[in-house]
Motif scaffolding. Structure first.
Motif, mmCIF file in Angstrom:
data_model
loop_
_atom_site.group_PDB
_atom_site.id
_atom_site.type_symbol
_atom_site.label_atom_id
_atom_site.label_comp_id
_atom_site.label_asym_id
_atom_site.label_seq_id
_atom_site.Cartn_x
_atom_site.Cartn_y
_atom_site.Cartn_z
ATOM 1 N N ALA A 1 0.824 -1.205 0.000
ATOM 2 C CA ALA A 1 0.000 0.000 0.000
ATOM 3 C C ALA A 1 0.864 1.263 0.000
ATOM 4 O O ALA A 1 0.558 2.225 -0.706
ATOM 5 C CB ALA A 1 -0.923 -0.015 1.215
ATOM 6 N N ALA A 2 1.947 1.258 0.794
ATOM 7 C CA ALA A 2 2.779 2.461 0.874
ATOM 8 C C ALA A 2 3.466 2.752 -0.457
ATOM 9 O O ALA A 2 3.585 3.904 -0.862
ATOM 10 C CB ALA A 2 3.822 2.323 1.988
ATOM 11 N N GLN A 3 3.896 1.702 -1.138
ATOM 12 C CA GLN A 3 4.517 1.899 -2.455
ATOM 13 C C GLN A 3 3.504 2.479 -3.434
ATOM 14 O O GLN A 3 3.819 3.369 -4.212
ATOM 15 C CB GLN A 3 5.045 0.563 -2.999
ATOM 16 N N ARG A 4 2.288 1.951 -3.370
ATOM 17 C CA ARG A 4 1.240 2.447 -4.274
ATOM 18 C C ARG A 4 0.939 3.915 -3.987
ATOM 19 O O ARG A 4 0.876 4.738 -4.896
ATOM 20 C CB ARG A 4 -0.027 1.601 -4.095
ATOM 21 N N ARG A 5 0.767 4.254 -2.702
ATOM 22 C CA ARG A 5 0.453 5.646 -2.345
ATOM 23 C C ARG A 5 1.544 6.589 -2.826
ATOM 24 O O ARG A 5 1.277 7.649 -3.390
ATOM 25 C CB ARG A 5 0.293 5.771 -0.825
ATOM 26 N N GLN A 6 2.793 6.199 -2.570
ATOM 27 C CA GLN A 6 3.909 7.072 -2.943
ATOM 28 C C GLN A 6 3.977 7.251 -4.462
ATOM 29 O O GLN A 6 4.170 8.353 -4.957
ATOM 30 C CB GLN A 6 5.213 6.484 -2.411
ATOM 31 N N ALA A 7 3.795 6.138 -5.187
ATOM 32 C CA ALA A 7 3.860 6.212 -6.646
ATOM 33 C C ALA A 7 2.733 7.096 -7.184
ATOM 34 O O ALA A 7 2.948 7.920 -8.074
ATOM 35 C CB ALA A 7 3.790 4.811 -7.253
ATOM 36 N N LEU A 8 1.535 6.954 -6.613
ATOM 37 C CA LEU A 8 0.406 7.751 -7.084
ATOM 38 C C LEU A 8 0.628 9.234 -6.832
ATOM 39 O O LEU A 8 0.329 10.071 -7.682
ATOM 40 C CB LEU A 8 -0.889 7.303 -6.388
ATOM 41 N N ALA A 9 1.175 9.557 -5.644
ATOM 42 C CA ALA A 9 1.423 10.966 -5.324
ATOM 43 C C ALA A 9 2.439 11.547 -6.305
ATOM 44 O O ALA A 9 2.276 12.655 -6.815
ATOM 45 C CB ALA A 9 1.927 11.106 -3.888
ATOM 46 N N GLN A 10 3.461 10.768 -6.588
ATOM 47 C CA GLN A 10 4.505 11.241 -7.503
ATOM 48 C C GLN A 10 3.962 11.360 -8.924
ATOM 49 O O GLN A 10 4.288 12.284 -9.657
ATOM 50 C CB GLN A 10 5.690 10.277 -7.456
ATOM 51 N N SER B 1 5.716 15.540 3.493
ATOM 52 C CA SER B 1 5.611 15.922 2.088
ATOM 53 C C SER B 1 6.182 14.812 1.239
ATOM 54 O O SER B 1 6.746 13.863 1.740
ATOM 55 C CB SER B 1 6.406 17.188 1.848
ATOM 56 N N ALA B 2 6.051 14.974 -0.054
ATOM 57 C CA ALA B 2 6.531 13.937 -0.956
ATOM 58 C C ALA B 2 8.049 13.821 -0.869
ATOM 59 O O ALA B 2 8.767 14.780 -1.105
ATOM 60 C CB ALA B 2 6.117 14.290 -2.379
ATOM 61 N N PRO B 3 8.549 12.654 -0.514
ATOM 62 C CA PRO B 3 9.996 12.480 -0.460
ATOM 63 C C PRO B 3 10.550 12.082 -1.821
ATOM 64 O O PRO B 3 9.827 11.547 -2.648
ATOM 65 C CB PRO B 3 10.165 11.326 0.528
ATOM 66 N N LEU B 4 11.825 12.372 -2.034
ATOM 67 C CA LEU B 4 12.434 11.933 -3.294
ATOM 68 C C LEU B 4 12.554 10.417 -3.254
ATOM 69 O O LEU B 4 12.676 9.812 -2.193
ATOM 70 C CB LEU B 4 13.792 12.610 -3.504
ATOM 71 N N THR B 5 12.479 9.791 -4.424
ATOM 72 C CA THR B 5 12.352 8.338 -4.428
ATOM 73 C C THR B 5 13.485 7.614 -5.139
ATOM 74 O O THR B 5 13.499 6.394 -5.178
ATOM 75 C CB THR B 5 11.034 7.921 -5.111
#
Ligand code: GDP
Length: 431
Positions: free
Chosen positions: A128-137, A361-365
């Motif tokens: 779920a966390a990977q999905r959320r982060q990818a969607l935000a980015q 906030s959105a972190p760099l990935t």
């Protein structure tokens, strides 16, 4: 679903779905019978491919920015094969290369590079966390930040360039001062952003959990129990785990990789020594270190820096009145006792590592972003110290250009025209 992009997309649709008579209304799912392309001419013998849904997205309001058609078909091989063959028979249509749709979208300005990367991350997302982060980015969380920084930098550059080119036209002194202050603000924001302990990268590629402990304490058994499948060789001969074994896990929605390492002990066996060396390397870079002991051994964690979660395995053979070393969590892989608590502790730890950053906030990935930001920060610092030391503006402007280019590399927007537009707009030069 089969997607066609490019100037011939509309033609491909009308020729495979002749019953429609014309292109369907844009962006509406329309039911259409698809016919094999060779037989379109001979109406009476025409071969049906499928009863499908089709969508028409005229450019530029499409994913790639070009005309796009989607064929939603029944997924069997025969249907797919005959659709692909029919499309291939149309002059000008070729199979897309890997990532070609995203590439066209990028080239047509529909997406920046961070969004493109996010698509790949979303496809690979397993938690779920990977999905959320990818969607935000994908939604531009990173691009907005970097574009904002770049816009501010470009504005300061415009001031600097103007004071070089039009020195005799009295660009006020405090413009220069303002521009130094703006650079300092920018440098400190980038600094903050970089101090994220690599959380975004960890969420994307998984937190590292290492498992260390003397041979035979039950590391492989624990790994198997946590992985709920037999991935490591469990044996009662000391020193059987010589390589590093990795098991992907989902802890509370976060991706984690559990790494089983060779037993930490001195050994004469060359291969085992190498295993021990790898174990130490792994443990040094881990987010969570589980150090396993068994009854009768000490609670000291050998050969490791940093905190470790001490786990006392084989609690089933622990004498009733035996002492449990300070802070150790008793578990028994054999009976399952304490296992839930162990997983809870690991999950809480990862949530606390990830929580602050994700909320902020959105972190760099990616390391790619980090390198570019470090280049940018270094150039900004040079520009600031040159400016403060009263060096000439040309040097300062050059460093600012380097800084802006570094930011532009992240999103893929590296454009000199934009800078010129900015200069002309803000200064009304040449009227
Ligand atoms: P490693 O060398 O640390 O990977 O240890 P292994 O996982 O190969 O286990 C060594 C031995 O300890 C095996 O015989 C296991 O069956 C045994 N063992 C593992 N966990 C437990 C436990 O919770 N209780 C008991 N009694 N034996 C265990």
């Amino acid at each position: 679903m089969v997607r066609v992009s490019g100037p011939r997309a509309g033609m491909a649709l009308t020729s495979l779905a002749p019953d429609l008579g014309a292109l369907p209304p844009p962006r509406y799912a329309t039911r259409a019978v698809l016919y094999a392309s060779e037989s379109n001419m001979e109406r009476e013998t025409k071969e049906r491919i499928d009863d499908a849904l089709v969508l028409w997205f005229p450019g530029p309001a499409s994913f790639t920015g070009e005309d796009v058609v989607e064929f939603h078909i029944h997924g069997g091989h025969a249907v797919l094969d005959s659709l692909i063959t029919s499309l291939g028979a149309i002059t000008g249509l070729v199979p897309a290369g890997p990532g070609e749709f995203s590439r066209r979208a990028f080239e047509n300005g529909k997406m920046d590079l961070t969004a493109v990367e996010a698509i790949a991350d979303l496809v690979d997302a397993e938690t779920a966390a990977q999905r959320r982060q990818a969607l935000a980015q994908m939604g531009g969380a990173l691009a907005r930040r970097y574009d904002d920084w770049r816009a501010r930098l470009v504005k300061s550059m415009a001031f600097a360039e103007a004071s070089i080119d039009f020195a005799e036209e009295d660009i006020p002194d405090d413009l220069a001062r303002q521009s130094i202050a703006a650079l300092k603000d920018l440098a400190s924001e980038i600094d903050q952003h970089l101090k994220d302990d690599g959380i975004g990268e960890r969420i994307r590629s998984g937190f590292r959990i290492t498992l260390t402990g003397a041979p035979n304490v039950g590391k492989s058994s624990l790994l198997n129990a946590l992985a709920k499948r037999d991935v490591a060789i469990v044996s009662d001969i000391a020193g059987t785990t010589r390589d590093v074994i990795e098991v992907p896990m989902d802890l509370g929605g976060y991706a984690a990789t559990l790494v089983d390492t060779a037993g930490l002990r001195e050994s004469d066996d060359v291969i085992e020594q190498e295993g021990v060396r790898r174990a130490r390397d792994q443990a040094a870079s881990a987010d969570i270190r589980l150090h396993l002991i068994e009854p009768g051994t000490s609670g000291d964690v050998p050969m490791m820096d940093g905190d470790a979660l001490l786990v006392l395995n084989k609690s089933d053979v622990l004498e009733a009145n035996a002492a449990v070393p300070d802070g150790a969590l008793p578990v028994s892989v054999k009976t399952g006792a304490g296992m839930t608590e162990l997983i809870e502790r690991m999950t809480t730890h990862i949530q606390s590592l990830a929580g602050n950053q994700a909320a902020a906030s959105a972190p760099l990935t990616r390391a790619r972003h980090r390198t570019a930001l470090e280049d940018c920060r270094a150039a900004l610092r040079r520009a600031i110290s040159n400016a403060e030391a009263g060096m000439d503006e040309e040097m300062m402007a050059e460093d600012m250009r380097v800084a802006a280019q570094a930011l532009g590399r992240i999103t893929g927007r590296v454009d000199v025209e934009e800078l010129l537009d900015r200069i002309f707009r803000d200064f009304c030069i040449g009227k």
